[in-house]
Design a protein around this motif. Structure first.
Motif: not given
Lengths: 1138, 140, 378
Positions: A402-411
């Protein structure tokens, strides 16, 4: 009999028409006239040969003046025929025609339908008496006139619709031409040549299309459908659904680059399935408008079921095409971890895969893994990144999916993101909860490394908790925080002995193993639970050296939540599963586990989850010897997580409270998701949550509304049909290590599909959504015209008249099994033949036979052809009517075959009667005969490939009786053409309802009068043109189109319409204001006058249906010209003789 | 008309059943002369009063002819007619008029032959039923 | 040239007797094209209709008696001409003029004198029941069990009838027989155009059934069933025994248990299939038999090939090479069947005769569906 007004001033003239002999042969007219004369107030009563003639009308006018008549009753034909004529005569005589005139029908309703002369005369008397009584109660009425909107709607862009549009537009009026297909042109443009002149349909048709396309006064609305029509003649309001084309017509240059790149193929409707097209296409090269269109149905079920909305159909298609990089790029649009998900995803996408209707679902997950494994992420080009202000930093707590995914889409959106991870390693449960043999560490490492390259900053060993709370992060300059700390706490068994040495929760075992900490299991291990975590634990224990591993599960295999393949893998590796058993207590000796007491269960009633509840069986306790007990019965969020986020709500079970759509917590700058919110769930759900949070955080940072246009999963089942004739093929299986071998090692057991396997597997996809949204067209389009996110639009049009030209369909001959259509490759329909012969068709205009092995391949010209007339026409079992065009196009086909395949080609026409009724048609028949075409008078009864003699071997044999010689014929040919019936469009009934017109027995639209009003309909202002009214050829369709256009033009030119005054009125003195009529009125024409407390009719809206009058409890609502007094008088008149 | 010849008052919608009656004529389809047609614009404007009035005046049967469901020229008048007829049959029973004397039929403009069938059937059935119990009992 | 004036009064007569659809024929030849006779010899129903509709010579030829009323042409006719009615009506004219071909005369005579076409005394009609024990029809018996003449008198079919009755009794069907008072259902007389004979026979039965209070009939021949349902005055609910078997099996009242290891092809009788639309029930009965390997013939259901026995065909003399039965046997052999199952006494006779004439008794047999079921139920 009801009494007449006492002081009657009524002076009535009565006229019975002989209608030549039409009425007089059954109704004794003089006797009738004599009888009517005896009725009160009748001053004049006459019989006359033709009342509708000029002298007849003058007779009325003269009598009105001479005798001072103020009422006139004419008994003749149906009022639908001449009511208007006689009203006009009364008006000329100075009377109000509505007050003065009543028309009685004694022809259609009496003389023509009654066999007996006495009965006819008596019935006529009854009806005329009723008319005489009725007329005395009629009142002055004054028709209203309304202005006419000069815009015209033409529905259907075939030859009739195009012609009508051009004629109306050339008269200077605006035309809206609505066409359902992406191009105008219609059936005519599918044809090759036209009979009898052999003009090329394209040569005469495309200039028409171009003229329509270029005419300033014509707006083409192609790929559109009329949704609804309101209003009345001269004043229609039309709603048109403009279906999303996904290509911007202002930008599309018609170059076709998109089509070149599109990987999806399906049969082209325009070529009636003789040729394929792509998902992005143009019907044919001369299409008008030239704008391409993307055939996008509802999202494929795989896409709909994926929690993250991955374009599964898209990447599967790209893999089929060998475009692995593009496939991974497409996956990365929705998932940051393709290799991980390609291994551990439970693949909900495969559960609804429609390939299963043929054999089994496409192996979508394995394909994803395959694509990911083909790519070197170390050198993989980074996705494009948007630019955002550098100070808009975001913190993510937890480096699980979940965290990785959120970070990825924000980046990707350009925001700087820092991920804080408490452990020394990144990946959360991916690393510490999933054993290596299912998810190799190097796969995870590579993908995390790639994410680091995209710009995510990872901080390991940085717990956020009591000491360093979210508020610290915010004060450090992070503008928003996403919490995704997961569910790490193992659930307790709640039995004695749980604290003994040797009891090791499954999650702890996996984590310790993953982090390289000291951990071991004994020789006899029991795992408790039935989920995937239990399976992972037991398989890990096996690999750690345990010799006996048993899983204890309280229900049966059917209820086990673990995925089927995990259970199978565990069993194959030697794990034992005991069903219907649960621990009672753990036994120990000296603080160490030595055994466990278990109890047998039975399944009772279903609980709230729908699963049958396990019930312990008292007395069934038993003991097993065991040295390690691994509970794996569930996890929950660590309750201490609350400490890091003051002010954020949590529920009793430690789960964070967020808005389910935006993932926002009670503190607006803090978002949360993943297992922390849902409790233990799948990786792909966590990824989806991370993506949603990223969208929310971006909106939050930009100060936008969080909820708008969200939360709706794609749905709908408008999918491409499962292709007929597709052969079942086996689902690809990945090569695997032997179970006994793999149980010894932590290396990955499954080895991935080979390239050959993967592409073959991907080719099993049946392209449910048609367009797979692979977006290859987007990159191919230089003009940037592709817009995948277009939506259907509703366009409002105001028009004064409507021309319906929706055409016909060619009947599908498949149900006529004996002709072998669909079974025998060279039995083709007339429309297929037209495409074969057409230069834009599958063979570029060569008449070739179909390859029996490949539906879309054509080989050589036929040496002999049979043309079968009347297939589905003139046949009681299908359509009784004659389709009118087949005889002639059959002759045309014969000529074309001779022309194109050589004069020695044998051609047989099997006909019942030749109908060559038009100008030049008979001459054409003669010409084709003289070319050596054989005419066989007899209906072909069947086509077979069963040879009865060597001469027939390899041929299609057409059977018929030649009815002229009486010989039974078996004619061997190489190709048979079925001249199928023209039939109404399948939705003709709905279309008729939309426009307020009707369909006849055969389903074609009904004209107002079969002789005299061939293009009008009973609904004023709505006209018909072309084959939607009945089978017709091109010249007839064009002529009718011109007639319909002239009807529309006369309305526009006159500029106003007179509307019948028979509308509703509410007597204000009688109305009690109950308002029942307001709901009854289908036109919302009645309003309440609040001041007076009564209902009032809006005369512009009322159409006079009388729904209000039929109900009004106080009798205040009345339809003018249909009042109680008038109807009662009619009833009295009818019943007076009885 | 002789006592054994029933009288049918028919309220026909202008757009469908009335047109069907015209078509029956144009097609020269013969049917019993017992039916007397009153033209209405829509079956939905047939006030229950009209039906009751017809029976009180001695009609042996009343026919209401409307468009097929979904085909009403005025959107939904025929549905209203259907509801009214359902209520009306209840009331008529109190007068001794059974539902076999009040017919509601959907006949489309193109169904001239169906109009012929309906009239033929209705006349036949009314003959079997005999005269209306109200006939001759009331004075207009 | 000799002019022949059309004799329109002949046409009028045919119209009057029930061939009125003759008028709408458009002479397309579909009937000839689908007629099974053209598999073996030339026969054009279209031509007969043409001749009959103008009253010109030819319609009254021998060819008129070819028609076996199999209904294939009626199913396909695009104009809905009831060709069987036309044939019947034309034959009727020949009946009146006494020009019926010889093979038909004896059975029609027997129908008149004995109430059956088999030239056997009426008194022997219920001899088959001696040791079977179907009770006599009582006032409260639910079904009349009506045995076809061919079942009652033909040796081979008598065996079928007894088997059938035993199965129905085993299934506890409430049924009874009337016995010797019954007459032939009149199907043959009707299809041969013997109009008054047909009325005489069916009238007698109608009266008899009315006297006995018959409402429901189990017919042993699809021809009888068809007559009761289509041509009789009485409003009977007449069913075929295979329909009853099907229901008894579904209700568990007959349990096919024993394996019957035979390869069986089912031949649809025209009057059960095309005339009455019953295709599934006899098949379901066969499918319920364990061990039975079911074979579908290429010409089946709506496209079934007639045995040649209907419409009086059973009486005509046809050379072996031209018999439909022989074609059927060949077809079944090619399909690998060891048994042709059927459910009509005419089919049994016609196909069995053909296979004997072909000398194929060793390779293939004809069995009634009832006989196969009996083997499994016992």
């Amino acid at each position: 009999m009801a009494a007449l007004p006492e002081t009657s001033q009524e002076r009535i003239g009565f006229y019975i028409c002989h209608c030549g002999i039409n009425i007089a042969y059954k109704v004794r007219c003089p006797e009738l006239a004599e009888y009517i004369k005896t009725l009160p107030n009748v001053v004049v009563s006459r019989d006359y040969l033709f009342m509708c003639s000029d002298p007849g009308q003058e007779l009325i006018e003269k009598d009105v003046k001479e005798y001072g008549l103020n009422r006139v009753v004419v008994a003749s034909c149906s009022p639908r025929m001449h009511e208007h004529t006689f009203r006009a005569a009364c008006a000329r005589a100075g009377l109000n025609p509505f007050r003065a005139f009543h028309h009685v029908c004694v022809r259609e309703h009496v003389s023509w339908v009654t066999l007996d002369e006495d009965q006819a005369t008596e019935k006529a008397k009854d009806l005329c008496r009723a008319g005489v009584l009725r007329v005395q109660h009629q009142d002055d009425l004054f028709p209203k006139t309304f202005p006419v909107n000069t815009n015209t709607l033409v529905v259907g862009g075939g030859i009739a619709g195009m012609q009508a549009s051009l004629d109306i537009a050339s008269a200077g009026y605006q035309v809206y031409l609505v066409e359902r297909q992406p191009t105008i042109g219609g059936h005519m443009l599918q044809y090759d040549k036209t009979f009898p002149t052999l003009d090329c349909a394209a040569c005469i048709g495309t200039p028409k299309m171009v003229s329509v396309g270029q005419h300033k006064k014509i707006e083409i609305l192609s790929y559109c459908e009329v949704e609804s029509v309101d209003g009345f003649v001269g004043n229609f309001q039309v709603k048109v659904r403009k279906r999303a084309r996904y290509v911007n017509p202002a930008k599309c240059t018609g170059c076709g680059e998109c089509t070149q790149n599109c990987p999806v193929e399906l049969p082209n409707e325009w070529d009636v399935g003789t040729k394929k097209r792509k998902a992005v296409y143009q019907s044919f090269p001369q299409a008008v408008p030239i704008t391409f269109v993307i055939d996008k149905r509802d999202r494929a079920p795989c896409v709909q079921t994926c929690p993250a909305g991955t374009a599964a159909q898209g990447y599967v298609t790209l893999i089929r095409e060998g475009k692995y990089e593009e496939a991974v790029r497409l996956i990365l649009e929705k998932l940051p971890l393709p290799g991980v998900l390609g291994r551990v995803c439970p693949a909900p996408c495969e559960t609804r895969c429609r390939r299963a209707e043929i054999d089994s679902p496409v192996s979508i997950r394995d394909l994803k893994r395959f694509a990911a494994d083909q790519i070197d992420l170390g050198t993989f080009a980074l996705p494009p990144v948007a630019k955002q202000p550098p100070e808009e930093r975001v913190a993510v707590v937890g480096s699980g999916p979940a965290g990785i995914s959120c970070a990825y889409f924000l980046v990707r959106q350009g925001y700087p993101v820092t991920v804080f991870e408490a452990l020394p390693v990144i990946g959360g449960l991916l690393r510490t909860g999933i054993p290596e043999f299912r998810l190799p560490r190097d796969v995870l490492d590579r993908e995390i490394e790639f994410l680091r390259r995209t710009g995510i900053e990872f901080k390991t060993g940085s717990p956020i908790g009591k000491d360093r709370t979210v508020d610290h992060l915010l004060s450090d300059g992070y503008r928003a925080v996403f919490l995704a700390t997961g569910a790490w706490e193992s659930m307790q068994l709640g039995v004695d002995g749980e604290d003994l040495d040797g009891v090791l929760p499954g999650l702890d075992l996996l984590r310790k193993k993953a982090l390289g900490e000291e951990v071991s299991v004994g020789d006899r291990v029991v795992v408790i639970g039935g989920g995937n975590a239990a399976m992972d634990a037991c398989r890990t224990a096996l690999r750690m050296g345990a010799s006996v591993v048993t899983v204890l599960y309280r229900r049966t295999r059917a209820e086990m939540p673990a995925s089927e393949e995990e259970i199978e893998a565990a069993l194959a590796e030697g794990v034992k599963i005991e069903y219907l058993a649960a621990p009672v207590r753990i036994l120990g000796n000296g603080g160490r586990v030595t055994g466990m007491e278990c109890i047998r269960m039975e399944l009772g009633e279903p609980d709230e989850s729908g699963r049958r509840r396990p019930v312990p069986q008292p007395g069934s306790e038993y003991t097993i010897e065991v040295d390690t007990v691994i509970p794996a019965i569930g996890q929950r969020p660590d309750l201490s997580r609350r400490d890091c986020t003051p002010g954020v709500g949590f529920d009793r079970r430690g789960r964070v409270e967020v808005d389910p759509v935006s993932m926002q917590t009670s503190r607006p700058e803090i978002f949360a998701g993943g297992d922390l919110y849902t409790g233990p769930a799948t990786v792909v759900e966590a990824v989806a949550a991370g993506h949603e949070a990223a969208i929310s955080i971006e909106r939050f940072l930009k100060g936008e509304e969080l909820q708008a246009n969200r939360g709706e999963k794609p749905a709908g089942e408008d999918w491409a049909p499962v292709p007929a004739g597709e052969q079942p093929r086996e689902r690809a299986q990945m090569p695997e290590m032997e179970p006994k071998e793999r149980a010894k090692t932590f290396a990955e057991g499954q080895q991935g599909l080979s390239e050959e396997q993967a592409r073959a597997e991907a080719a099993r996809c049946i392209a449910c959504g048609v367009c797979c949204e692979c977006k290859l067209c987007v990159s191919a389009c230089e003009a940037k015209a592709i817009e995948h996110d277009q939506q259907d639009e509703i366009v409002d049009l105001n028009v004064g008249s409507i021309v319906i030209a929706t055409g016909f369909d060619a009947m599908d001959p498949t149900p006529l099994d004996h002709y072998g259509y669909g079974r025998l490759p060279n039995v083709v329909t007339n429309l297929e033949f037209e495409r074969l012969s057409n230069s834009t068709g599958p063979t570029s205009g060569k008449i070739l036979m179909r390859d029996p092995q490949d539906h879309f391949k054509y080989t050589r010209p036929p040496a002999s052809v049979a043309i079968l007339h009347c297939i589905g026409s003139r046949d009681k079992n299908y359509h009784e009517y004659c389709s009118r065009t087949c005889c002639m196009y059959a002759l045309k086909f014969a000529h074309l075959i001779k022309d194109k395949c050589g004069h020695d080609t044998q051609i047989y026409n099997f006909y019942i009667d030749m109908r060559c009724f038009g100008k030049g048609y008979e001459e054409f028949y003669q010409r084709v005969q003289s070319e050596g075409v054989r005419m066989i008078r007899g209906k072909a009864v069947g086509v077979t490939d069963r040879a009865e003699s060597p001469d027939e071997e390899g041929y299609l044999v057409v059977q018929a009786e030649d009815s002229l010689t009486g010989q039974l014929l078996r004619v061997p040919v190489e190709m048979a053409i079925l001249c199928t019936a023209m039939e109404p469009r399948p939705d003709a009934v709905e279309v008729a309802r939309t426009f307020g017109i009707s369909t006849g027995r055969e389903g074609f639209f009904t004209e107002e009068h079969p002789k005299l009003e061939p293009v009008s309909t009973p609904t004023a202002g709505v006209f018909l043109a072309g084959a939607c009214q009945g089978p017709k050829d091109i010249p007839d369709a064009v002529a009718q189109a011109k007639a319909a256009s002239s009807e529309a033009q006369s309305l526009s030119t006159l500029g106003q319409v007179v509307v019948a005054p028979m509308i509703s009125g509410i007597d204000p003195d009688v109305c009690v204001g109950c308002q029942v009529c307001i709901d009854l009125c289908p036109y919302s024409a009645i309003e309440i006058d609040d001041f007076r407390g009564i209902s009032v009719v809006n005369e512009a809206l009322c159409k006079g249906c009388g729904s209000c009058a039929g109900y009004c409890p106080s009798g205040a609502a009345k339809i003018r010209h249909f009042t109680d007094k008038q109807i009662f008088a009619e009833i009295d008149g009818i019943m007076a003789s009885g | 008309m002789s006592a054994n010849e029933p009288t049918i008052v028919a309220f026909l919608c202008n757009w469908c059943t009335f047109t069907a009656a015209d078509l029956a004529g144009t097609s020269r389809l013969s049917y019993p002369s017992n039916v007397k047609i009153i033209r209405m614009m829509c079956s939905g404007m047939v006030d229950p009063k009209y039906v009751i009035k017809a029976f009180l005046e001695g009609a042996d049967g009343v026919l209401i002819g409307g468009c097929w469901p979904g085909d009403c020229h005025y959107i939904n008048g025929n549905y209203k007619a259907r509801r009214r007829v359902a209520l009306l049959t209840e009331i008529l029973k109190q007068f001794g008029i059974g539902e076999d004397r009040l017919w509601l039929r959907w006949v489309a403009a193109s169904e001239g032959n169906m109009f012929q069938e309906v009239i033929t059937d209705m006349t036949k059935q009314l003959k079997e039923l005999g005269p209306s119990p109200l006939k001759g009992r009331l004075v207009a | 040239m000799t002019a022949v004036a059309p004799m329109l009064e002949i046409t009028d007569a045919i119209l009057e007797i029930g061939g009125e659809t003759i008028q709408i024929c458009m002479q397309c030849g579909t009937c000839s094209g689908v007629c099974p006779w053209n598999l073996v010899r030339k026969f054009s129903p279209r031509l007969l209709i043409r001749q009959a509709s103008l009253g010109i010579e030819g319609y009254e030829s021998e060819a008129l008696w070819n028609c076996v009323t199999c209904r294939t042409c009626v199913e396909h006719c695009p104009r809905g001409v009831d060709i069987i009615d036309v044939i019947r009506s034309a034959r009727s004219l020949m009946q009146e003029s006494g020009t019926v071909p010889p093979p038909f005369r004896a059975p029609l005579g027997s129908l008149k004198s004995d109430g059956n076409p088999w030239q056997t005394p009426r008194e022997e009609r219920s001899a088959w029941n001696q040791d079977v024990g179907v009770p006599e029809l009582g006032p409260d018996t639910e079904h009349l069990f009506y045995a076809c003449c061919t079942h009652c008198y033909d040796g081979r079919n008598k065996k079928v009838l007894r088997t059938m009755a035993r199965l129905l009794l085993k299934g506890e069907v409430d049924m009874g027989i009337i016995g010797n008072e019954e007459s032939c259902c009149a199907d043959q007389a009707h299809k041969c155009g013997a109009y008054s004979l047909h009325l005489e026979l069916s009238g007698a039965n109608d009266q008899l059934f009315a006297d006995k209070g018959v409402k429901k009939i189990i017919a042993t021949s699809p021809h009888c069933m068809n007559m009761f349902n289509q041509e009789y005055e009485g409003n009977y609910e007449s069913v075929h025994y295979t329909q009853v078997f099907d229901r008894l099996i579904a209700d568990g009242k007959l349990k096919p248990k024993k394996e019957v290891a035979l390869k069986v092809a089912y031949h649809d009788p025209c009057y059960l299939g095309r005339h009455s639309g019953i295709y599934e029930e006899p098949r379901r009965v066969l499918w319920s038999i364990p061990g039975l390997e079911y074979i579908e013939l290429p010409r089946s259901r709506e496209n079934s090939l007639c045995c040649g026995g209907g419409g009086g065909g059973i009486w005509s003399e046809v050379p072996v090479a031209e018999r439909f039965g022989a074609l059927r046997v060949q077809e079944a052999l090619e399909a690998g069947a060891g048994v042709i199952a059927t459910a009509c006494p005419f089919c049994t006779i016609m196909i069995e005769d053909s296979l004997k004439a072909l000398g194929k008794e060793e390779e293939i047999r004809v069995l009634d569906v009832a006989e196969l079921l009996f083997q499994s139920v016992e």
